[in-house]
Structure formats: C-alpha cells, structure tokens
Motif scaffolding. Structure first.
Motif, PDB file in Angstrom:
ATOM      1  N   LEU A   6       0.189  10.884  -7.189  1.00  0.00           N
ATOM      2  CA  LEU A   6      -0.376  11.525  -8.258  1.00  0.00           C
ATOM      3  C   LEU A   6       0.217  11.143  -9.535  1.00  0.00           C
ATOM      4  O   LEU A   6       1.509  10.989  -9.709  1.00  0.00           O
ATOM      5  CB  LEU A   6      -0.660  12.941  -8.294  1.00  0.00           C
ATOM      6  CG  LEU A   6      -1.377  13.624  -7.094  1.00  0.00           C
ATOM      7  CD1 LEU A   6      -0.364  13.912  -5.917  1.00  0.00           C
ATOM      8  CD2 LEU A   6      -1.615  14.874  -7.827  1.00  0.00           C
ATOM      9  N   HIS A   7      -0.509  10.589 -10.429  1.00  0.00           N
ATOM     10  CA  HIS A   7       0.205  10.547 -11.924  1.00  0.00           C
ATOM     11  C   HIS A   7      -0.733  11.674 -12.900  1.00  0.00           C
ATOM     12  O   HIS A   7      -1.890  11.211 -12.901  1.00  0.00           O
ATOM     13  CB  HIS A   7      -0.257   8.972 -12.518  1.00  0.00           C
ATOM     14  CG  HIS A   7       0.542   7.979 -11.598  1.00  0.00           C
ATOM     15  ND1 HIS A   7       0.498   6.641 -12.274  1.00  0.00           N
ATOM     16  CD2 HIS A   7       1.655   8.125 -10.741  1.00  0.00           C
ATOM     17  CE1 HIS A   7       1.189   6.084 -11.165  1.00  0.00           C
ATOM     18  NE2 HIS A   7       1.920   6.782 -10.282  1.00  0.00           N
ATOM     19  N   ALA A  13       0.866  -1.020   0.132  1.00  0.00           N
ATOM     20  CA  ALA A  13       0.049   0.132  -0.091  1.00  0.00           C
ATOM     21  C   ALA A  13       0.999   1.188   0.044  1.00  0.00           C
ATOM     22  O   ALA A  13       0.432   2.357  -0.731  1.00  0.00           O
ATOM     23  CB  ALA A  13      -0.889  -0.131   1.185  1.00  0.00           C
ATOM     24  N   SER A  14       1.942   1.141   0.758  1.00  0.00           N
ATOM     25  CA  SER A  14       2.771   2.608   0.891  1.00  0.00           C
ATOM     26  C   SER A  14       3.315   3.052  -0.436  1.00  0.00           C
ATOM     27  O   SER A  14       3.540   4.332  -0.576  1.00  0.00           O
ATOM     28  CB  SER A  14       3.902   2.305   2.057  1.00  0.00           C
ATOM     29  OG  SER A  14       4.767   1.314   1.373  1.00  0.00           O
ATOM     30  N   HIS A  44       5.373  10.901  -6.099  1.00  0.00           N
ATOM     31  CA  HIS A  44       5.180   9.984  -4.912  1.00  0.00           C
ATOM     32  C   HIS A  44       5.927  10.708  -3.629  1.00  0.00           C
ATOM     33  O   HIS A  44       6.955  11.663  -3.731  1.00  0.00           O
ATOM     34  CB  HIS A  44       5.591   8.710  -5.355  1.00  0.00           C
ATOM     35  CG  HIS A  44       4.984   7.934  -6.305  1.00  0.00           C
ATOM     36  ND1 HIS A  44       3.418   7.338  -6.098  1.00  0.00           N
ATOM     37  CD2 HIS A  44       4.967   8.077  -7.888  1.00  0.00           C
ATOM     38  CE1 HIS A  44       3.036   6.832  -7.152  1.00  0.00           C
ATOM     39  NE2 HIS A  44       3.809   7.101  -8.023  1.00  0.00           N
ATOM     40  N   ASP A  45       5.875   9.652  -2.674  1.00  0.00           N
ATOM     41  CA  ASP A  45       6.599   9.855  -1.201  1.00  0.00           C
ATOM     42  C   ASP A  45       6.483  11.470  -0.897  1.00  0.00           C
ATOM     43  O   ASP A  45       7.577  12.212  -0.749  1.00  0.00           O
ATOM     44  CB  ASP A  45       8.299   9.921  -1.733  1.00  0.00           C
ATOM     45  CG  ASP A  45       8.947   9.670  -0.378  1.00  0.00           C
ATOM     46  OD1 ASP A  45       8.632   9.449   0.586  1.00  0.00           O
ATOM     47  OD2 ASP A  45      10.288   9.902  -0.544  1.00  0.00           O
ATOM     48  N   GLY A  46       5.109  11.884  -0.641  1.00  0.00           N
ATOM     49  CA  GLY A  46       5.004  13.197  -0.020  1.00  0.00           C
ATOM     50  C   GLY A  46       5.432  14.197  -0.982  1.00  0.00           C
ATOM     51  O   GLY A  46       5.881  15.488  -0.473  1.00  0.00           O
TER      52      GLY A  46
END
Length: 369
Positions: free
Chosen positions: A252-253, A246-247, A264-266
């Motif tokens: 967003l794409h 899940a992580s 990704h990754d915040g």
C-alpha cells in the motif's frame, strides 16, 4: 496460577494442508497445549502428530470435536470450501476459532460463520497477520498524529505474479484490504471497477471459473478498482497477471498532504517518504517506521520475517482468547474477514453492473454465479 488452554488443530493434507503456521503456533506458547489433531489423510495425520508432539489423532474432525474439549481450534487449510462446515462444527463444540484466509467463498458463508460463533458465544479470528505487527500499529498511530499530513488517497497493488487478477485478489488482496481498513480505521462505502481478460476484453459471467484451492468463482487477468472510504479518501486496487519483479510490488502507498507512507512485506516494512510527491530527480528524508517500532521491542528486533509472521500468529491466538474472556470482538474478527470479502465481491458486482455499487453489498450471493 496461570490459566492453561486446550487447543485443537484441523488440517487437510494435499487440500490446503495446515496453512501458514496455524498448527505450530501453539508450540510457541507455554500455556496452550495441543490436545488433538484431525486430518482426513492418514499419512498427513501421522506426520502432523509427530511434528506437533500429539498422540490424539483423528481422521474425522467431527469425531475429534465430539470426543475432546477445546478452548480454541485452528482451522488450518488454505483451501476455502470446507471453512464453513468446519467453523460451524467448532463453534457448536464451544471452542473459539483461528481461521486461515481467505475466509469464505461467498458472503452468505461468511455471514453464517459469524452467526454460528455469535450464537455459541465464541470468538473467531482470521489469519490476517499484517494487522498484528508492531510496525503497523506504530504506523496507525503516526497516521492519526498527522505524520504525513491529511490522508488524501491510497494505492494498492497485489503480488501480480502468475495468479494476477481474480486469484491474486482473492488470495492476497484480502490482506491488503484488511490492512487498509486497519490503518485508516474506516470502512469503504462504495466501489467502482473494471475487470478484464489478458487481452483487455471486459469479463462476463461466462468467463468465471472455479478458482484453484477451492476459492470459489473467480474471473479476470486484470483488475482495477477504486473504493470510496467513509472519510472521503479514495483507495485504488490493481492486479495484472505476469508482471516483472512481482513480489516487490505488493503493498500500500498512502498519499498525504505532507508525505507518503509505504507499506510492504506483509506490513513488516513501513517507511515514510517525507514529501507529498515523488520524483526521480528529488530526494527527501525517509523515516523508517519499522525500525522505530522494533526499537521498543528488543525481543523482536533481530527476528527473521518468517519468525515475525509466527509472532503475529501468536498475537492473534492471544487476542482471540482474551476477547472471549472479555466478551468482545478480537482485533482481527470474523467481521473484519467478511469486510475483505465485501470488497472482493464488490469489485465483481460493480464491473458486471457497469456502475458504482454501495458497500456492504445487499446480495450475499456470489456476483459471478
């Protein structure tokens, strides 16, 4: 002589604690002094005093605000219920606000927070760190310059762990919705959605529960929503409970006519797949937007993800204080935090009404109430 600022910290040990570094952010600055800390839990208050090097400790934040003078106060608890009371008290004391997300339980509460700060002529900033990273600012410039061509659509997926569905949307969807609006520089005008239980049954108000961490009402194990943005682009959001790996899914794409931007990754890891579609049997160059952004910032290049998150907190604090002096909204204002809540509550309103609904919502009550 460099101006010095006075900061206060409101924590709530065992009930939201001190958020994601909203207390220790001031230890990373040389011109902001932590003057006092408030926490209703005696042991937590003592521990915070030692951790932050502060001797002025209060079991009641109201008393702290009456006796001390502040330029800014961090409202740290992750648990949401006390946010309104705390924001109103800090604003009445004449201090700016650094508030942990999610902003509020309802839109009416968010409205009241913004009104309190505007009447007191103080600024409020929300802990949406994603929009403060160097990579996301570089990505925004690239989108404006047409690095992926014309933006066509956006796909957002949340963390989709055991919290998948309503809790996931409230706790982490708020970050995705804020990053979406920041990158594309546009607000949604409508939303249409479907919210279901784990077995696929459409939820009703009877399925609503008081969420953990005093989130307010939530519902659903599966959420699928489509937002219409003011520039004609559509953006989908999806969250399903208990997905594998899940992580790594959260992000967003952004699909363009000439490429795909992956966030990704915040918002710390951003890349461009330089082809308008992806297929397993096709290779295309991958542009590392994050590396490009950090190349211009040697001091941040070798920082860990956690350290960059703290650097984003420092940037938020600086922005809140600068915006106050310049008489404007900060980049991550209460208005931005409220837009995330508009999108979250819009998902529920659309599902329950069985139709597309316009944003911002006319009703400021919780749709599940």
């Amino acid at each position: 002589m460099k101006k010095r600022f006075r900061a206060g910290v409101i924590g709530r040990t065992g009930r939201g604690n001190y958020g994601h570094g909203l207390d220790s952010v001031y230890l990373q600055t040389d011109d902001i002094e932590i003057v006092a800390v408030a926490d209703e839990d005696a042991q937590g208050l003592e521990a915070a005093g030692k951790r932050l090097g502060v001797s002025n400790l209060y079991p009641d934040f109201h008393e702290m605000l009456e006796k001390e003078r502040f330029d800014i106060v961090s409202i740290c608890p992750r648990w949401v219920e006390p946010h309104l009371e705390m924001v109103q008290a800090v604003a009445a004391a004449g201090a700016c606000v650094f508030l942990e997300k999610p902003m509020s339980q309802t839109l009416a509460q968010a409205d009241a927070m913004i009104e309190a700060c505007e009447q007191a002529r103080v600024t409020i900033g929300i802990a949406h760190q994603g929009r403060m990273h160097a990579a996301v600012h570089h990505a925004k410039r690239l989108l404006r310059e047409g690095a992926i061509g014309e933006v066509l659509s956006v796909r957002m997926r949340s963390k989709e762990d055991t919290r998948g569905g309503g809790e996931d949307m409230m706790v982490l969807g708020t970050h995705l919705f804020d990053t979406l609006r920041f990158l594309l520089d546009v607000n949604p005008t409508w939303v249409q959605s479907h919210v279901a239980t784990e077995k696929g049954h459409p939820v009703t108000k009877a399925n609503a529960t008081d969420g953990p961490e005093e989130l307010g009402l939530i519902a659903g194990d599966r959420i699928h929503a489509i937002f219409g943005l003011g520039n004609g682009v559509t953006a989908t959001f999806e969250s399903r409970r208990n997905q594998n790996d899940a992580s790594g899914r959260m992000g967003l794409h952004i699909f363009g006519s000439e490429g795909i931007m992956l966030v990704h990754d915040g918002s710390q890891q951003i890349r461009i797949y330089e082809a308008p579609f992806w297929r397993p049997d096709q290779t295309a160059p991958i542009r590392n937007v994050s590396e490009e952004a950090l190349a211009a910032l040697p001091a941040e290049k070798n920082l860990s993800s956690k350290d960059r998150q703290m650097a984003a907190n420092v940037a938020i604090v600086r922005e809140i204080l600068t915006a106050k002096e310049e008489g404007r909204r900060p980049y991550n204002s209460g208005h931005d935090g409220r837009w995330s809540m508009e999108m979250i509550h819009g998902v529920y309103a659309s599902h329950l009404q069985g139709r597309k609904v316009e944003l911002p919502l006319a009703s400021r009550c919780h749709p599940l109430a």
